[in-house]
Design an enzyme around this catalytic site. Structure first.
Site, short mmCIF file in Angstrom:
data_model
loop_
_atom_site.label_atom_id
_atom_site.label_comp_id
_atom_site.label_asym_id
_atom_site.label_seq_id
_atom_site.Cartn_x
_atom_site.Cartn_y
_atom_site.Cartn_z
N HIS A 360 0.83 -1.25 -0.01
CA HIS A 360 -0.21 0.15 0.04
C HIS A 360 0.97 1.26 -0.09
O HIS A 360 0.36 2.29 -0.07
CB HIS A 360 -0.93 0.08 1.04
CG HIS A 360 -2.33 0.39 0.62
ND1 HIS A 360 -2.70 1.45 -0.07
CD2 HIS A 360 -3.68 0.16 1.26
CE1 HIS A 360 -3.96 1.52 -0.34
NE2 HIS A 360 -4.42 0.68 0.71
N ASP A 364 -2.62 1.65 -4.53
CA ASP A 364 -3.92 1.51 -4.06
C ASP A 364 -4.90 0.54 -4.88
O ASP A 364 -4.47 0.10 -5.55
CB ASP A 364 -4.55 2.86 -4.04
CG ASP A 364 -4.69 3.67 -5.25
OD1 ASP A 364 -5.02 2.64 -6.35
OD2 ASP A 364 -4.22 4.66 -5.44
#
Lengths: 385, 82
Positions: A360, A364
Protein backbone atom coordinates in the site's frame (compact mmCIF):
# COMPACT_ATOMS: atom_id res chain seq x y z
CA UNK A 1 29.37 -12.33 -3.23
CA UNK A 2 26.13 -11.21 -4.80
CA UNK A 3 23.08 -10.79 -2.67
CA UNK A 4 20.61 -13.45 -3.71
CA UNK A 5 17.77 -12.71 -1.39
CA UNK A 6 16.29 -10.04 0.79
CA UNK A 7 17.88 -11.33 3.96
CA UNK A 8 21.03 -12.98 2.72
CA UNK A 9 24.07 -11.74 4.61
CA UNK A 10 26.68 -14.40 3.83
CA UNK A 11 27.34 -17.05 1.23
CA UNK A 12 29.81 -19.86 0.75
CA UNK A 13 31.92 -20.13 -2.37
CA UNK A 14 31.56 -23.78 -3.32
CA UNK A 15 33.53 -24.10 -6.52
CA UNK A 16 35.12 -22.16 -9.31
CA UNK A 17 34.02 -23.19 -12.80
CA UNK A 18 36.61 -20.98 -14.48
CA UNK A 19 40.28 -20.70 -13.64
CA UNK A 20 42.53 -17.63 -13.65
CA UNK A 21 43.65 -16.85 -17.17
CA UNK A 22 40.51 -18.21 -18.81
CA UNK A 23 38.42 -16.04 -21.07
CA UNK A 24 34.92 -15.26 -19.85
CA UNK A 25 31.96 -13.82 -21.70
CA UNK A 26 28.85 -12.08 -20.52
CA UNK A 27 26.45 -14.71 -19.23
CA UNK A 28 29.13 -17.31 -18.44
CA UNK A 29 28.82 -19.17 -15.17
CA UNK A 30 32.08 -18.84 -13.29
CA UNK A 31 31.30 -20.11 -9.80
CA UNK A 32 28.73 -21.76 -7.59
CA UNK A 33 27.83 -20.28 -4.22
CA UNK A 34 25.84 -21.86 -1.46
CA UNK A 35 23.17 -19.84 0.33
CA UNK A 36 20.49 -20.73 2.79
CA UNK A 37 17.98 -21.06 -0.03
CA UNK A 38 19.90 -22.66 -2.85
CA UNK A 39 23.15 -23.36 -4.55
CA UNK A 40 23.39 -20.62 -7.13
CA UNK A 41 25.49 -20.24 -10.22
CA UNK A 42 27.28 -16.89 -10.40
CA UNK A 43 27.18 -15.25 -13.80
CA UNK A 44 29.47 -12.59 -15.18
CA UNK A 45 28.16 -9.49 -16.85
CA UNK A 46 31.14 -8.51 -18.95
CA UNK A 47 33.60 -9.96 -21.44
CA UNK A 48 37.21 -10.38 -20.44
CA UNK A 49 39.68 -12.61 -18.68
CA UNK A 50 39.34 -14.03 -15.20
CA UNK A 51 42.47 -12.46 -13.81
CA UNK A 52 42.42 -13.93 -10.34
CA UNK A 53 40.14 -15.39 -7.74
CA UNK A 54 40.07 -13.88 -4.27
CA UNK A 55 38.03 -16.43 -2.39
CA UNK A 56 38.81 -20.10 -2.06
CA UNK A 57 36.23 -22.85 -2.26
CA UNK A 58 34.78 -23.45 1.17
CA UNK A 59 35.14 -19.88 2.35
CA UNK A 60 32.06 -18.24 3.77
CA UNK A 61 32.09 -14.53 3.06
CA UNK A 62 29.72 -11.60 3.57
CA UNK A 63 27.55 -10.30 0.80
CA UNK A 64 29.52 -7.68 -1.10
CA UNK A 65 32.87 -9.46 -0.85
CA UNK A 66 34.79 -9.40 -4.10
CA UNK A 67 35.08 -12.98 -5.28
CA UNK A 68 37.31 -12.46 -8.29
CA UNK A 69 38.78 -9.87 -10.59
CA UNK A 70 37.89 -9.90 -14.26
CA UNK A 71 40.00 -7.86 -16.63
CA UNK A 72 37.66 -6.50 -19.24
CA UNK A 73 38.58 -6.73 -22.88
CA UNK A 74 41.08 -4.01 -23.69
CA UNK A 75 41.90 -3.16 -20.07
CA UNK A 76 45.50 -3.43 -18.81
CA UNK A 77 46.43 -6.28 -16.54
CA UNK A 78 46.14 -5.55 -12.84
CA UNK A 79 49.19 -5.91 -10.56
CA UNK A 80 49.56 -9.10 -8.58
CA UNK A 81 47.57 -9.26 -5.38
CA UNK A 82 47.29 -11.10 -2.16
CA UNK A 83 46.47 -14.77 -1.94
CA UNK A 84 42.84 -15.85 -2.11
CA UNK A 85 40.72 -15.75 0.98
CA UNK A 86 41.11 -18.94 2.93
CA UNK A 87 38.36 -21.41 3.45
CA UNK A 88 36.26 -21.26 6.59
CA UNK A 89 36.29 -20.53 9.43
CA UNK A 90 37.75 -17.05 8.87
CA UNK A 91 35.76 -14.74 6.63
CA UNK A 92 37.84 -12.37 4.52
CA UNK A 93 37.42 -8.63 4.63
CA UNK A 94 34.90 -7.56 2.07
CA UNK A 95 35.67 -5.64 -1.06
CA UNK A 96 39.33 -5.02 -0.34
CA UNK A 97 40.18 -5.60 -3.95
CA UNK A 98 38.14 -2.56 -4.82
CA UNK A 99 41.44 -0.73 -5.18
CA UNK A 100 41.93 -2.48 -8.51
CA UNK A 101 38.57 -1.50 -9.85
CA UNK A 102 38.46 1.32 -12.37
CA UNK A 103 36.29 3.90 -10.66
CA UNK A 104 36.41 7.64 -10.35
CA UNK A 105 37.07 9.06 -6.85
CA UNK A 106 33.71 10.77 -6.89
CA UNK A 107 31.95 7.54 -7.86
CA UNK A 108 33.83 5.63 -5.19
CA UNK A 109 32.75 8.13 -2.56
CA UNK A 110 29.16 7.88 -3.74
CA UNK A 111 29.32 4.09 -3.70
CA UNK A 112 30.46 4.21 -0.09
CA UNK A 113 27.64 6.57 0.76
CA UNK A 114 25.04 4.39 -0.88
CA UNK A 115 26.46 1.12 0.39
CA UNK A 116 27.03 -0.20 -3.10
CA UNK A 117 29.93 -2.52 -3.88
CA UNK A 118 31.85 -1.18 -6.91
CA UNK A 119 32.99 -4.68 -7.79
CA UNK A 120 29.46 -5.50 -8.81
CA UNK A 121 28.94 -2.46 -11.01
CA UNK A 122 29.43 -2.42 -14.74
CA UNK A 123 31.17 0.82 -15.65
CA UNK A 124 30.09 2.83 -18.68
CA UNK A 125 33.14 5.06 -18.88
CA UNK A 126 36.26 4.56 -21.01
CA UNK A 127 37.66 1.06 -20.48
CA UNK A 128 34.70 0.23 -18.28
CA UNK A 129 35.59 2.87 -15.68
CA UNK A 130 32.78 3.27 -13.18
CA UNK A 131 31.22 6.71 -13.05
CA UNK A 132 28.82 8.37 -10.66
CA UNK A 133 25.86 7.66 -12.90
CA UNK A 134 26.77 3.94 -12.89
CA UNK A 135 26.74 3.91 -9.11
CA UNK A 136 23.43 5.73 -9.02
CA UNK A 137 21.94 3.32 -11.52
CA UNK A 138 23.24 0.31 -9.62
CA UNK A 139 21.87 1.62 -6.35
CA UNK A 140 18.52 2.34 -7.93
CA UNK A 141 18.34 -0.95 -9.75
CA UNK A 142 19.61 -2.94 -6.84
CA UNK A 143 21.99 -4.71 -9.13
CA UNK A 144 24.92 -4.18 -6.88
CA UNK A 145 25.14 -5.87 -3.57
CA UNK A 146 24.75 -3.82 -0.48
CA UNK A 147 27.75 -3.46 1.75
CA UNK A 148 27.88 -6.13 4.41
CA UNK A 149 25.93 -5.25 7.52
CA UNK A 150 27.89 -3.92 10.46
CA UNK A 151 26.45 -6.49 12.81
CA UNK A 152 28.06 -9.91 12.78
CA UNK A 153 26.18 -12.45 10.70
CA UNK A 154 23.89 -14.93 12.39
CA UNK A 155 25.11 -18.37 13.32
CA UNK A 156 27.27 -19.31 10.40
CA UNK A 157 26.13 -22.08 8.12
CA UNK A 158 28.46 -24.99 7.69
CA UNK A 159 30.00 -23.92 4.43
CA UNK A 160 29.98 -26.75 1.98
CA UNK A 161 27.75 -28.92 4.10
CA UNK A 162 24.27 -29.20 2.71
CA UNK A 163 23.02 -31.74 5.19
CA UNK A 164 20.43 -29.41 6.60
CA UNK A 165 19.26 -27.58 3.54
CA UNK A 166 15.66 -27.66 4.56
CA UNK A 167 16.35 -26.05 7.92
CA UNK A 168 18.54 -23.41 6.29
CA UNK A 169 15.87 -22.71 3.72
CA UNK A 170 13.23 -22.34 6.40
CA UNK A 171 15.46 -19.83 8.18
CA UNK A 172 15.84 -17.84 4.97
CA UNK A 173 12.12 -17.92 4.26
CA UNK A 174 11.35 -17.00 7.86
CA UNK A 175 13.66 -14.01 7.69
CA UNK A 176 12.26 -12.73 4.40
CA UNK A 177 8.63 -13.27 5.31
CA UNK A 178 9.02 -11.77 8.77
CA UNK A 179 10.61 -8.70 7.24
CA UNK A 180 7.81 -8.53 4.72
CA UNK A 181 5.05 -8.66 7.29
CA UNK A 182 6.92 -6.23 9.53
CA UNK A 183 7.67 -3.61 6.90
CA UNK A 184 5.15 -3.93 4.09
CA UNK A 185 1.55 -2.75 4.57
CA UNK A 186 -0.13 -5.46 2.54
CA UNK A 187 -3.58 -5.22 1.09
CA UNK A 188 -5.38 -7.97 -0.74
CA UNK A 189 -7.74 -8.20 -3.69
CA UNK A 190 -9.31 -11.21 -5.32
CA UNK A 191 -11.06 -11.89 -8.60
CA UNK A 192 -12.70 -14.94 -10.10
CA UNK A 193 -11.59 -15.41 -13.68
CA UNK A 194 -13.62 -17.26 -16.27
CA UNK A 195 -11.23 -19.71 -17.94
CA UNK A 196 -13.36 -21.33 -20.66
CA UNK A 197 -11.60 -19.54 -23.49
CA UNK A 198 -8.13 -20.14 -22.12
CA UNK A 199 -8.73 -23.82 -21.43
CA UNK A 200 -10.34 -24.43 -24.82
CA UNK A 201 -7.46 -22.66 -26.55
CA UNK A 202 -4.92 -24.68 -24.59
CA UNK A 203 -6.63 -28.01 -25.31
CA UNK A 204 -6.71 -27.20 -29.01
CA UNK A 205 -3.08 -26.15 -29.01
CA UNK A 206 -1.93 -29.27 -27.20
CA UNK A 207 -3.87 -31.53 -29.53
CA UNK A 208 -1.76 -30.39 -32.45
CA UNK A 209 1.55 -30.25 -30.61
CA UNK A 210 4.03 -33.09 -30.18
CA UNK A 211 4.19 -34.27 -26.57
CA UNK A 212 7.48 -32.50 -25.72
CA UNK A 213 6.04 -29.20 -26.93
CA UNK A 214 2.81 -29.21 -24.96
CA UNK A 215 1.94 -26.19 -22.87
CA UNK A 216 0.75 -26.00 -19.28
CA UNK A 217 -1.97 -23.56 -18.36
CA UNK A 218 0.54 -21.92 -16.03
CA UNK A 219 2.28 -20.31 -18.98
CA UNK A 220 -0.96 -18.57 -19.97
CA UNK A 221 -1.18 -17.15 -16.47
CA UNK A 222 2.45 -16.05 -16.52
CA UNK A 223 2.09 -14.33 -19.86
CA UNK A 224 -1.12 -12.60 -18.81
CA UNK A 225 0.55 -11.27 -15.67
CA UNK A 226 3.55 -10.04 -17.64
CA UNK A 227 1.41 -8.20 -20.16
CA UNK A 228 -0.85 -6.77 -17.46
CA UNK A 229 2.24 -5.31 -15.78
CA UNK A 230 2.79 -3.15 -18.85
CA UNK A 231 -0.53 -1.51 -18.03
CA UNK A 232 0.16 -1.11 -14.32
CA UNK A 233 3.93 -0.61 -14.22
CA UNK A 234 4.06 0.48 -10.59
CA UNK A 235 3.60 -3.16 -9.64
CA UNK A 236 6.68 -4.10 -11.65
CA UNK A 237 9.00 -2.47 -9.19
CA UNK A 238 10.92 -2.67 -5.97
CA UNK A 239 10.80 -0.61 -2.80
CA UNK A 240 14.29 0.67 -2.00
CA UNK A 241 15.14 2.98 0.83
CA UNK A 242 11.97 4.96 1.08
CA UNK A 243 10.90 5.07 -2.51
CA UNK A 244 9.48 3.08 -5.37
CA UNK A 245 11.93 2.12 -8.11
CA UNK A 246 10.23 1.07 -11.32
CA UNK A 247 11.85 -1.73 -13.28
CA UNK A 248 12.06 -1.59 -17.02
CA UNK A 249 12.29 -5.32 -17.64
CA UNK A 250 9.39 -7.48 -16.61
CA UNK A 251 10.91 -10.50 -14.86
CA UNK A 252 8.17 -12.58 -13.30
CA UNK A 253 9.37 -14.67 -10.37
CA UNK A 254 7.81 -18.10 -10.19
CA UNK A 255 7.32 -19.75 -6.81
CA UNK A 256 8.58 -23.31 -7.22
CA UNK A 257 8.01 -25.89 -4.52
CA UNK A 258 11.09 -28.02 -3.99
CA UNK A 259 10.88 -31.72 -3.49
CA UNK A 260 11.32 -32.37 0.19
CA UNK A 261 10.09 -28.94 1.25
CA UNK A 262 10.82 -25.28 0.85
CA UNK A 263 10.48 -23.08 -2.17
CA UNK A 264 12.35 -20.63 -4.34
CA UNK A 265 10.99 -17.95 -6.65
CA UNK A 266 13.48 -17.31 -9.44
CA UNK A 267 12.79 -15.03 -12.37
CA UNK A 268 11.91 -15.74 -15.95
CA UNK A 269 13.65 -12.84 -17.60
CA UNK A 270 11.62 -10.55 -19.88
CA UNK A 271 8.55 -12.69 -19.46
CA UNK A 272 6.42 -10.31 -21.47
CA UNK A 273 8.61 -10.64 -24.55
CA UNK A 274 8.60 -14.43 -24.76
CA UNK A 275 6.39 -16.41 -27.10
CA UNK A 276 4.31 -19.20 -25.58
CA UNK A 277 6.88 -21.76 -26.73
CA UNK A 278 9.77 -19.76 -25.34
CA UNK A 279 7.94 -19.19 -22.09
CA UNK A 280 7.08 -22.88 -21.69
CA UNK A 281 10.68 -23.81 -22.41
CA UNK A 282 11.94 -21.27 -19.89
CA UNK A 283 9.39 -22.43 -17.30
CA UNK A 284 10.35 -26.10 -17.67
CA UNK A 285 14.02 -25.27 -17.56
CA UNK A 286 13.60 -23.10 -14.48
CA UNK A 287 11.64 -25.73 -12.55
CA UNK A 288 14.15 -28.40 -13.49
CA UNK A 289 17.12 -26.32 -12.40
CA UNK A 290 15.43 -25.11 -9.24
CA UNK A 291 14.83 -28.70 -8.22
CA UNK A 292 18.40 -29.67 -9.02
CA UNK A 293 19.81 -26.65 -7.16
CA UNK A 294 21.39 -25.02 -10.16
CA UNK A 295 19.80 -21.60 -10.43
CA UNK A 296 21.74 -18.59 -11.65
CA UNK A 297 22.46 -15.51 -9.61
CA UNK A 298 20.48 -13.17 -11.89
CA UNK A 299 17.43 -15.41 -11.61
CA UNK A 300 17.51 -14.98 -7.86
CA UNK A 301 18.08 -11.24 -7.88
CA UNK A 302 15.96 -10.05 -10.79
CA UNK A 303 12.30 -10.91 -10.10
CA UNK A 304 10.13 -7.82 -10.24
CA UNK A 305 6.96 -9.56 -9.05
CA UNK A 306 6.18 -13.10 -7.92
CA UNK A 307 3.43 -15.48 -8.95
CA UNK A 308 2.45 -18.46 -6.88
CA UNK A 309 -0.09 -21.18 -7.51
CA UNK A 310 -1.39 -23.69 -5.02
CA UNK A 311 -4.20 -24.90 -7.21
CA UNK A 312 -2.78 -28.35 -7.63
CA UNK A 313 -3.37 -28.96 -3.95
CA UNK A 314 -6.99 -27.93 -4.22
CA UNK A 315 -6.54 -24.53 -2.66
CA UNK A 316 -9.15 -22.12 -4.00
CA UNK A 317 -7.57 -18.80 -3.05
CA UNK A 318 -4.02 -17.82 -2.16
CA UNK A 319 -3.22 -14.83 0.04
CA UNK A 320 0.46 -14.34 -0.66
CA UNK A 321 3.14 -12.56 1.32
CA UNK A 322 5.20 -10.15 -0.75
CA UNK A 323 8.85 -11.03 -1.16
CA UNK A 324 10.81 -7.86 -0.39
CA UNK A 325 11.94 -5.66 -2.03
CA UNK A 326 9.17 -6.51 -4.53
CA UNK A 327 5.85 -4.77 -4.11
CA UNK A 328 3.34 -7.40 -5.20
CA UNK A 329 2.63 -11.10 -5.45
CA UNK A 330 -0.09 -12.76 -7.50
CA UNK A 331 -1.69 -16.00 -6.35
CA UNK A 332 -3.77 -18.52 -8.24
CA UNK A 333 -6.00 -21.19 -6.81
CA UNK A 334 -7.25 -24.38 -8.35
CA UNK A 335 -8.94 -24.50 -11.71
CA UNK A 336 -12.43 -25.64 -10.83
CA UNK A 337 -15.87 -25.81 -12.42
CA UNK A 338 -18.43 -23.45 -10.95
CA UNK A 339 -21.89 -22.19 -11.89
CA UNK A 340 -21.53 -19.00 -13.93
CA UNK A 341 -24.43 -16.76 -14.84
CA UNK A 342 -24.32 -15.26 -18.29
CA UNK A 343 -27.20 -13.47 -20.02
CA UNK A 344 -29.70 -14.93 -17.57
CA UNK A 345 -28.50 -18.48 -17.95
CA UNK A 346 -26.57 -20.62 -15.50
CA UNK A 347 -23.59 -22.26 -17.14
CA UNK A 348 -20.96 -24.60 -15.77
CA UNK A 349 -17.59 -22.99 -16.40
CA UNK A 350 -13.98 -23.53 -15.39
CA UNK A 351 -12.84 -20.67 -13.20
CA UNK A 352 -9.78 -19.76 -11.22
CA UNK A 353 -9.44 -17.38 -8.29
CA UNK A 354 -6.69 -14.84 -8.81
CA UNK A 355 -5.49 -12.81 -5.85
CA UNK A 356 -3.16 -9.89 -5.51
CA UNK A 357 -1.21 -8.93 -2.43
CA UNK A 358 0.17 -5.46 -2.95
CA UNK A 359 2.22 -2.91 -1.04
CA UNK A 360 0.00 0.00 0.00
CA UNK A 361 2.99 2.33 0.11
CA UNK A 362 3.24 2.20 -3.66
CA UNK A 363 -0.24 1.58 -4.98
CA UNK A 364 -3.87 1.51 -4.02
CA UNK A 365 -6.97 -0.56 -4.57
CA UNK A 366 -8.01 1.24 -7.71
CA UNK A 367 -4.77 0.55 -9.59
CA UNK A 368 -4.44 -2.92 -8.14
CA UNK A 369 -7.93 -3.82 -9.35
CA UNK A 370 -7.02 -2.49 -12.78
CA UNK A 371 -4.14 -4.96 -12.76
CA UNK A 372 -6.37 -7.93 -11.89
CA UNK A 373 -8.91 -6.78 -14.47
CA UNK A 374 -6.17 -6.68 -17.10
CA UNK A 375 -5.15 -10.25 -16.27
CA UNK A 376 -8.79 -11.30 -16.59
CA UNK A 377 -9.23 -9.51 -19.89
CA UNK A 378 -6.03 -10.95 -21.36
CA UNK A 379 -7.04 -14.48 -20.44
CA UNK A 380 -10.30 -14.08 -22.34
CA UNK A 381 -8.29 -13.68 -25.54
CA UNK A 382 -5.58 -16.33 -25.35
CA UNK A 383 -4.79 -15.96 -29.04
CA UNK A 384 -3.47 -12.51 -28.26
CA UNK A 385 -1.12 -13.58 -25.49
CA UNK B 1 7.47 -54.45 -25.58
CA UNK B 2 6.56 -56.90 -22.86
CA UNK B 3 4.63 -55.86 -19.79
CA UNK B 4 7.79 -56.10 -17.70
CA UNK B 5 9.69 -53.90 -20.13
CA UNK B 6 6.90 -51.35 -20.07
CA UNK B 7 6.84 -51.41 -16.28
CA UNK B 8 10.59 -50.82 -16.19
CA UNK B 9 10.28 -47.94 -18.63
CA UNK B 10 7.49 -46.38 -16.56
CA UNK B 11 9.56 -46.65 -13.40
CA UNK B 12 12.52 -45.05 -15.17
CA UNK B 13 10.33 -42.18 -16.30
CA UNK B 14 9.00 -41.78 -12.77
CA UNK B 15 12.53 -41.82 -11.36
CA UNK B 16 13.44 -38.98 -13.67
CA UNK B 17 10.70 -36.76 -12.27
CA UNK B 18 10.94 -37.95 -8.67
CA UNK B 19 14.55 -39.06 -8.23
CA UNK B 20 14.24 -39.36 -4.48
CA UNK B 21 11.51 -41.98 -4.78
CA UNK B 22 12.27 -45.66 -4.31
CA UNK B 23 10.46 -47.62 -7.03
CA UNK B 24 10.48 -50.70 -4.84
CA UNK B 25 8.20 -49.01 -2.35
CA UNK B 26 5.64 -47.78 -4.88
CA UNK B 27 2.22 -49.29 -4.39
CA UNK B 28 0.86 -50.13 -7.83
CA UNK B 29 -2.75 -49.47 -6.91
CA UNK B 30 -2.33 -46.12 -5.15
CA UNK B 31 -2.34 -42.70 -6.80
CA UNK B 32 1.10 -41.77 -8.13
CA UNK B 33 0.43 -38.11 -7.40
CA UNK B 34 -0.19 -38.91 -3.77
CA UNK B 35 2.80 -41.21 -3.42
CA UNK B 36 5.31 -39.07 -5.28
CA UNK B 37 3.99 -35.55 -4.68
CA UNK B 38 4.10 -34.77 -8.38
CA UNK B 39 2.66 -31.64 -9.92
CA UNK B 40 1.57 -30.76 -13.45
CA UNK B 41 5.15 -30.05 -14.56
CA UNK B 42 6.24 -33.45 -13.25
CA UNK B 43 3.29 -35.06 -15.00
CA UNK B 44 4.22 -33.44 -18.28
CA UNK B 45 7.83 -34.55 -17.89
CA UNK B 46 6.61 -38.05 -17.10
CA UNK B 47 4.46 -38.13 -20.24
CA UNK B 48 7.45 -36.90 -22.25
CA UNK B 49 9.54 -39.69 -20.71
CA UNK B 50 6.93 -42.26 -21.76
CA UNK B 51 6.89 -40.73 -25.23
CA UNK B 52 10.67 -41.14 -25.47
CA UNK B 53 10.96 -44.59 -23.95
CA UNK B 54 7.78 -46.36 -24.95
CA UNK B 55 6.97 -44.30 -28.04
CA UNK B 56 3.38 -43.79 -27.00
CA UNK B 57 1.84 -40.32 -27.03
CA UNK B 58 -0.63 -40.00 -24.19
CA UNK B 59 -3.31 -37.43 -25.03
CA UNK B 60 -4.21 -34.98 -22.30
CA UNK B 61 -7.75 -36.30 -22.35
CA UNK B 62 -6.44 -39.63 -21.04
CA UNK B 63 -4.50 -38.22 -18.10
CA UNK B 64 -7.41 -38.73 -15.74
CA UNK B 65 -7.39 -42.47 -16.44
CA UNK B 66 -3.75 -42.79 -15.42
CA UNK B 67 -3.74 -42.35 -11.67
CA UNK B 68 -1.83 -45.43 -10.51
CA UNK B 69 1.16 -47.42 -11.71
CA UNK B 70 -1.13 -50.32 -12.66
CA UNK B 71 -3.36 -48.01 -14.69
CA UNK B 72 -0.40 -46.52 -16.54
CA UNK B 73 1.09 -49.91 -17.36
CA UNK B 74 -2.29 -51.36 -18.43
CA UNK B 75 -2.87 -48.35 -20.64
CA UNK B 76 0.54 -48.61 -22.31
CA UNK B 77 0.27 -52.37 -22.74
CA UNK B 78 -3.00 -51.76 -24.56
CA UNK B 79 -1.53 -49.03 -26.73
CA UNK B 80 1.59 -50.97 -27.71
CA UNK B 81 -0.43 -54.11 -28.47
CA UNK B 82 -2.79 -52.31 -30.81
Amino acid sequence: MPTLGADMSVGTLMTWLKQPGETVARGDIIAVVHTDKADVEVEVFTNGVLERVLVEPGAEVPVGTVLAVIREDGAPAAPPSAAPAPAAPAAPAPAEAGAHIAISPSARHLAEELGVDPALIEGSGPGGRIQRKDVEAAAAAGEAAAAPPPAPPPAPPTGLAVEDRNAAMRRAIAAAMSRSKREIPHFYLGQTIHMSNAIAWLAQENLRRPVPERLLHGVLLLKAIALALREVPELNAVWQGEELVLREDINVGVAIALRGGGLVAPAIHRTDQLSMDELMHAFRDLVSRARSWSLRSSEMTDPTITVTSLGERGVETVFGVIFPPQVAIVGFGTLVERPWISEGQVLICPVVNASLSADHRVTDGHRASAFLAAIDRLLQEPDEL
Amino acid sequence: MTRDEITEAVLRALSDVAPEADPATLRPDVSLRDQLDIDSMDLLNFVIGIHEQVHVDIPEADYARLQTLDEVVDYLVGKTAS
